[in-house]
Design an enzyme around this catalytic site. Sequence first.
Site, PDB file in Angstrom:
ATOM      1  CE  LYS A   1     -55.245  46.370  55.902  1.00 25.49           C
ATOM      2  NZ  LYS A   1     -55.118  46.366  54.502  1.00 25.49           N
TER       3      LYS A   1
ATOM      4  NE  ARG B   1     -50.557  55.034  50.671  1.00 23.26           N
ATOM      5  CZ  ARG B   1     -51.073  54.938  49.132  1.00 23.26           C
ATOM      6  NH1 ARG B   1     -51.299  55.685  49.089  1.00 23.26           N
ATOM      7  NH2 ARG B   1     -51.862  53.265  49.065  1.00 23.26           N
TER       8      ARG B   1
HETATM    9  N1  BES Z   1     -51.156  46.559  53.698  1.00 23.86           N
HETATM   10  C1  BES Z   1     -51.834  47.228  52.885  1.00 23.86           C
HETATM   11  C2  BES Z   1     -51.500  46.341  51.302  1.00 23.86           C
HETATM   12  C3  BES Z   1     -52.141  45.213  51.428  1.00 23.86           C
HETATM   13  C4  BES Z   1     -53.034  44.147  50.546  1.00 23.86           C
HETATM   14  C5  BES Z   1     -50.890  43.813  51.320  1.00 23.86           C
HETATM   15  C6  BES Z   1     -53.059  42.914  50.779  1.00 23.86           C
HETATM   16  C7  BES Z   1     -51.265  42.153  50.934  1.00 23.86           C
HETATM   17  C8  BES Z   1     -52.497  42.391  50.891  1.00 23.86           C
HETATM   18  C9  BES Z   1     -52.095  48.257  52.848  1.00 23.86           C
HETATM   19  O1  BES Z   1     -51.431  48.965  54.080  1.00 23.86           O
HETATM   20  C10 BES Z   1     -53.033  48.743  52.679  1.00 23.86           C
HETATM   21  O2  BES Z   1     -54.146  48.878  53.187  1.00 23.86           O
HETATM   22  N2  BES Z   1     -53.197  49.592  51.128  1.00 23.86           N
HETATM   23  C11 BES Z   1     -53.949  50.289  51.195  1.00 23.86           C
HETATM   24  C12 BES Z   1     -54.661  51.046  50.091  1.00 23.86           C
HETATM   25  C13 BES Z   1     -55.700  51.780  50.771  1.00 23.86           C
HETATM   26  C14 BES Z   1     -56.040  52.262  50.885  1.00 23.86           C
HETATM   27  C15 BES Z   1     -55.495  53.155  49.290  1.00 23.86           C
HETATM   28  C16 BES Z   1     -54.797  48.967  50.071  1.00 23.86           C
HETATM   29  O3  BES Z   1     -54.294  48.367  48.780  1.00 23.86           O
HETATM   30  O4  BES Z   1     -56.292  48.479  49.662  1.00 23.86           O
HETATM   31 MN    MN Z   2     -52.550  49.473  55.447  1.00 23.81          MN
END
Ligand code: BES
Ligand code: MN
Length: 497
Positions: free
Chosen positions: A281, A355
């Site tokens: 990230k 997931r």
């Molecule tokens: N934990 C994150 C989702 C999230 C993002 C929660 C911001 C709270 C605030 C999740 O694991 C994630 O990183 N999801 C990605 C999915 C994508 C790679 C398809 C996302 O939402 O960017």
């Molecule tokens: Mn994630």
Amino acid sequence: MSAMTFTARDIKDVDTAGTQCAIVPLFEGAKLAGAALKLDKASSGAIKSALALGDFSAKSGESLMLPGVGAIKRILLVGCGESKSFDRAAARKFCHQVYRALESKQATTAMLHLAALELKEKEAIWTLTYLARHLVACAYRYTETLSKPKEPWKLTRLVVNTSGALPSGAAGNALRQGRSIGIGVNEARNLANLPGNICTPSYLSNRARKLARNNAKLSVTVVEEKKMRELGMGALLSVSAGSDQPAKLIVMHYKGGKAADKPYVLVGKGITFDSGGISLKPGAKMDEMKFDMGGAASVFGTMRAVVDLGLGINVVGIVAAAENMPSGGATKPGDVVTSMSGKTIEVLNTDAEGRLVLCDALTYAARFKPATVIDIATLTGACVVALGSQATGLFANEDKLAEQLLAAGTDTHDRAWRMPMWEEYQSQLKSNFADIANIGGPGGGSITAACFLSRFTKDYSWAHLDIAGSAWDSAPKGATGRPVALLTRYLLDRAGQ
Ligand code: BES
Ligand code: MN
Ligand code: ZN
């Protein structure tokens, strides 16, 4: 820290019953009656005088603290607006006003003369439930990692005078339910607020064991990585592969119903820190990914409330706990893993890890022959884009379950909003190299995440709550404890309590 206590009593000697603060809720333009009238007389007309002077007109959101008389140290007038428009929103506003007026005071006890409002029983019940929950939640202080603890709120005891107008049993029950929900909410907030270096998967498994201690109805088992490997949980294990912290699948089994009663199963995403893994990230606000176990925290909070309430149903709380980190051993984009269901998954983005832990936990859930399965997860940033922080995203493979959850959310003001999960979205998850891809492209990100999970939940009624937006507040930064209230209400309804 033990939570505030609540009692409902029919108090006859209103003008002499000792309390550090008598709370008198009033409707706009209503004539003083009952306890309000008695307190007015005892205080030589202080309430009438405040009304006559115009210092207080009982508008919603208004309050006035008056000096007390004798054993009654203070009298707090709280405006409730017009009686004809007293709804849940007004009741909530009243509860918030009670806290605001007492927040900075030294009063350790208070007595609420609720009957001054002459509410219908149903209205009185939800007002009391919300009040107890709200006051318990307001008393929460995060202290775990502070060298100097924060000043606690002084109020520790609230007596509700039913004035014989409301059955004390029903009022006591409402207070008990609200208090338990508040305790559950605080449990969830506290776990989610803990930093990732303390709140690891092992920490969560210890917390579960602690919850089960001295509790005959609750038993805890923890599936360790070795056992996960035997069970074929390749998806879950692919997430912890890059971390020094071993993953844990925590199972909390509450037996409050008959042995043959099918359990309600809650499954929480418990990523104790989500760095994104190799699909790292960006640095900004990465600290917030310590909240990525908010779903797990809500399972803990709900289990805590269920235990506290001694619900007459069976409930299984499953937490899929892992840390998502990059390292030489980490899963890489393009890797293909085999889930417990046998389905192969192409991990196109290691940041779509929620997931992956959930799919194996959801497959595992089937062994409990569940009445329903509800997973709770801070799953997608896309859900925050779609719904902001007000609503939890709700997805379900059965309308009845969706409606019950929506109703529980409305009742508790812990609201959810149903999202579509149409067949047409499923094609976004196609992979050339595995049965399914773990991401579905740029459009409808929260929906394709739900579609991914739906592939593993065909054998039972299932709902998915995406709490990426609702689980925490950004200013001041902190966990909200959602959707513990919604889930506990849903379970209370199933238990007929
Ligand atoms: N934990 C994150 C989702 C999230 C993002 C929660 C911001 C709270 C605030 C999740 O694991 C994630 O990183 N999801 C990605 C999915 C994508 C790679 C398809 C996302 O939402 O960017
Ligand atoms: Mn994630
Ligand atoms: Zn995540």
